[in-house]
Design an enzyme around this catalytic site. Structure first.
Site, mmCIF file in Angstrom:
data_model
loop_
_atom_site.group_PDB
_atom_site.id
_atom_site.type_symbol
_atom_site.label_atom_id
_atom_site.label_comp_id
_atom_site.label_asym_id
_atom_site.label_seq_id
_atom_site.Cartn_x
_atom_site.Cartn_y
_atom_site.Cartn_z
ATOM 1 N N HIS A 15 0.846 -1.199 0.000
ATOM 2 C CA HIS A 15 0.000 0.000 0.000
ATOM 3 C C HIS A 15 0.877 1.244 0.000
ATOM 4 O O HIS A 15 1.356 1.696 1.038
ATOM 5 C CB HIS A 15 -0.927 -0.028 1.235
ATOM 6 C CG HIS A 15 -1.888 1.113 1.313
ATOM 7 N ND1 HIS A 15 -3.019 1.082 2.109
ATOM 8 C CD2 HIS A 15 -1.918 2.322 0.702
ATOM 9 C CE1 HIS A 15 -3.691 2.208 1.986
ATOM 10 N NE2 HIS A 15 -3.030 2.990 1.146
ATOM 11 N N HIS A 17 1.311 5.005 -2.431
ATOM 12 C CA HIS A 17 0.931 5.861 -3.566
ATOM 13 C C HIS A 17 2.227 6.470 -4.082
ATOM 14 O O HIS A 17 2.898 7.200 -3.340
ATOM 15 C CB HIS A 17 -0.047 6.949 -3.112
ATOM 16 C CG HIS A 17 -1.276 6.369 -2.459
ATOM 17 N ND1 HIS A 17 -2.443 6.161 -3.149
ATOM 18 C CD2 HIS A 17 -1.491 5.917 -1.201
ATOM 19 C CE1 HIS A 17 -3.342 5.616 -2.333
ATOM 20 N NE2 HIS A 17 -2.792 5.451 -1.149
ATOM 21 N N HIS A 195 -9.439 1.152 -1.005
ATOM 22 C CA HIS A 195 -9.376 1.797 0.298
ATOM 23 C C HIS A 195 -10.787 1.749 0.891
ATOM 24 O O HIS A 195 -11.760 2.114 0.219
ATOM 25 C CB HIS A 195 -8.983 3.271 0.160
ATOM 26 C CG HIS A 195 -7.531 3.513 -0.126
ATOM 27 N ND1 HIS A 195 -6.861 2.908 -1.155
ATOM 28 C CD2 HIS A 195 -6.624 4.316 0.495
ATOM 29 C CE1 HIS A 195 -5.589 3.331 -1.151
ATOM 30 N NE2 HIS A 195 -5.423 4.189 -0.156
ATOM 31 N N GLU A 198 -10.973 3.671 6.266
ATOM 32 C CA GLU A 198 -9.928 4.568 6.787
ATOM 33 C C GLU A 198 -10.661 5.679 7.522
ATOM 34 O O GLU A 198 -10.634 5.757 8.744
ATOM 35 C CB GLU A 198 -9.068 5.130 5.633
ATOM 36 C CG GLU A 198 -7.987 6.122 6.084
ATOM 37 C CD GLU A 198 -7.264 6.801 4.912
ATOM 38 O OE1 GLU A 198 -7.791 6.828 3.782
ATOM 39 O OE2 GLU A 198 -6.141 7.334 5.155
ATOM 40 N N ASP A 276 1.999 3.981 2.861
ATOM 41 C CA ASP A 276 0.968 4.838 2.266
ATOM 42 C C ASP A 276 1.562 6.003 1.452
ATOM 43 O O ASP A 276 1.636 5.918 0.227
ATOM 44 C CB ASP A 276 0.020 5.358 3.352
ATOM 45 C CG ASP A 276 -1.384 5.638 2.841
ATOM 46 O OD1 ASP A 276 -1.665 5.372 1.661
ATOM 47 O OD2 ASP A 276 -2.224 6.118 3.633
ATOM 48 N N ASP A 277 1.972 7.079 2.130
ATOM 49 C CA ASP A 277 2.563 8.258 1.470
ATOM 50 C C ASP A 277 3.760 8.713 2.299
ATOM 51 O O ASP A 277 3.690 9.705 3.024
ATOM 52 C CB ASP A 277 1.524 9.387 1.387
ATOM 53 C CG ASP A 277 0.286 8.976 0.614
ATOM 54 O OD1 ASP A 277 0.317 9.019 -0.629
ATOM 55 O OD2 ASP A 277 -0.712 8.589 1.253
HETATM 56 N N1 HPA Z 1 -6.237 7.610 1.501
HETATM 57 C C1 HPA Z 1 -6.966 7.864 0.428
HETATM 58 N N2 HPA Z 1 -6.457 8.319 -0.703
HETATM 59 C C2 HPA Z 1 -5.143 8.531 -0.768
HETATM 60 C C3 HPA Z 1 -4.323 8.289 0.308
HETATM 61 C C4 HPA Z 1 -4.896 7.791 1.506
HETATM 62 O O1 HPA Z 1 -4.234 7.542 2.537
HETATM 63 N N3 HPA Z 1 -3.067 8.597 -0.104
HETATM 64 C C5 HPA Z 1 -3.138 8.995 -1.382
HETATM 65 N N4 HPA Z 1 -4.398 8.967 -1.810
HETATM 66 ZN ZN ZN Z 2 -3.580 4.879 0.658
#
Ligand code: HPA
Ligand code: ZN
Length: 331
Positions: A15, A17, A195, A198, A276-277
């Site tokens: 996971h 991006h 997703h 969250e 994630d990022d």
């Molecule tokens: N959640 C949803 N969309 C996203 C995320 C995330 O953590 N990171 C990049 N796009």
């Molecule tokens: Zn994500």
């Protein structure tokens, strides 16, 4: 390279991006290359701005940051920059979500995005022994018709993708909105991930399973609010790609110590840890493992089990999977 257990542990990242790996240093370099003016005085000011209230406040800066990605070379440099950092902390496999709609909207052709990223993936495999897979992500706050149009437009590149995914603003954009698009992706032979849970409610996780036929839930942490669903995920062996530091930075939880992760493990769920990022959330894969080790007091065996789950659930061929599981056993 630091020779410690968490670095040696062969980590597969399910996971991520790729646009969220853009560190401020590279953002400024690419802004200069492409004569783009950023709304930050300097690199430190950019980092200081990464103080998020919620998912949307992050997404605003995430989409702003990626505006410096214009040509194939930019996407290549973005991915190589990340792959080098990831490899140095013991990441052996990366599955990257890509947000083509965000680039197309700025007039960047899909061919530029793919040219740069595919070249970087090839180089990473040859020079860093880092394998990868690509996930074609749909922006869920855009109409489903746009997602369907992207899927059609991506036809010449579909052999590069293992799956489709669903990201961006979750609340008010339930998985069911994308039922037809995911059905089409399935017809085209693509796996599905989404997703869910969250910021959105547990019912979105259920929808992703029942209406999108996903093989993994990205995040999914709000499942703890629904015991019946939690049992179902455990029974089905459904994989959750949990992102601990992301959840703290986006205020899904106040402190990592409050995170549902220990309860998810106790319930027998197939948990994986992910970044994630990483450029926005203060850490890569090793940092996420280390933060959990500290917050929850997890043993090396638990951390090895988590790393193993990711290798088992990854989109990779069996030769690579066997190789990585062997490496894991001796880490
Ligand atoms: N959640 C949803 N969309 C996203 C995320 C995330 O953590 N990171 C990049 N796009
Ligand atoms: Zn994500």
């Amino acid at each position: 390279m630091v020779d410690d257990f968490l670095t040696r542990l062969p980590k597969a990242e399910l996971h991520l991006h790729i646009e969220g790996t853009l560190e401020p240093e590279l953002m400024f370099a690419l802004a200069e290359r492409n004569a783009i003016t950023l709304p930050y005085a300097d690199i430190d000011a950019a980092r200081a701005a990464y103080d998020f209230r919620d998912l949307q406040s992050f997404l605003d800066l995430y989409f702003l940051g990626m505006s410096v990605l214009v040509g194939a070379e930019d996407f290549h440099d973005l991915a190589m920059d990340y792959f080098r950092r990831a490899a140095a902390e013991g990441v052996v496999h990366v599955e990257m979500h890509i947000d083509p709609q965000a680039h197309l909207a700025r007039g960047v052709p899909l061919a530029e995005v793919m040219d740069g990223l595919v070249r970087a993936c090839d180089t990473a495999r040859e020079e860093l022994d880092l394998s990868s897979a690509m996930i074609l992500a749909f922006l869920r706050d855009k109409p489903a018709e746009d997602a369907m149009a992207l899927l059609e437009q991506a036809k010449p590149f579909l052999h590069h993708f293992s799956a489709v995914g669903l990201d961006s603003a979750e609340q008010g954009n339930p998985p069911s909105k994308f039922r037809d698009v995911f059905a089409r992706a399935r017809e085209l032979g693509l796996a599905r991930v989404a997703h869910a849970g969250e910021e959105g409610p547990p019912s979105y996780i259920r929808e992703a399973l029942d209406e999108l036929d996903v093989c993994r839930i990205d995040h999914g942490v709000r499942v703890v609010e629904d015991m019946e669903l939690m049992e179902r995920l455990a029974d089905e062996g459904m994989v959750l790609t949990v992102c601990p530091l992301s959840n703290v930075r986006l205020k899904v939880v106040e402190r990592l110590e409050d995170h549902a992760l220990p309860r998810l493990l106790d319930a027998g769920l197939m948990i994986t840890l992910n970044s994630d990022d990483p450029a926005y959330f203060g850490g890569g894969m090793r940092d996420n493992f280390a933060a959990c080790q500290t917050a929850f007091g997890w043993s090396d065996d638990t951390l090895r089990w988590l790393a193993g789950n990711a290798i088992e659930a990854a989109f990779m061929d069996d030769t690579r999977r066997t190789e990585l599981l062997t490496r894991l056993a001796s880490a």
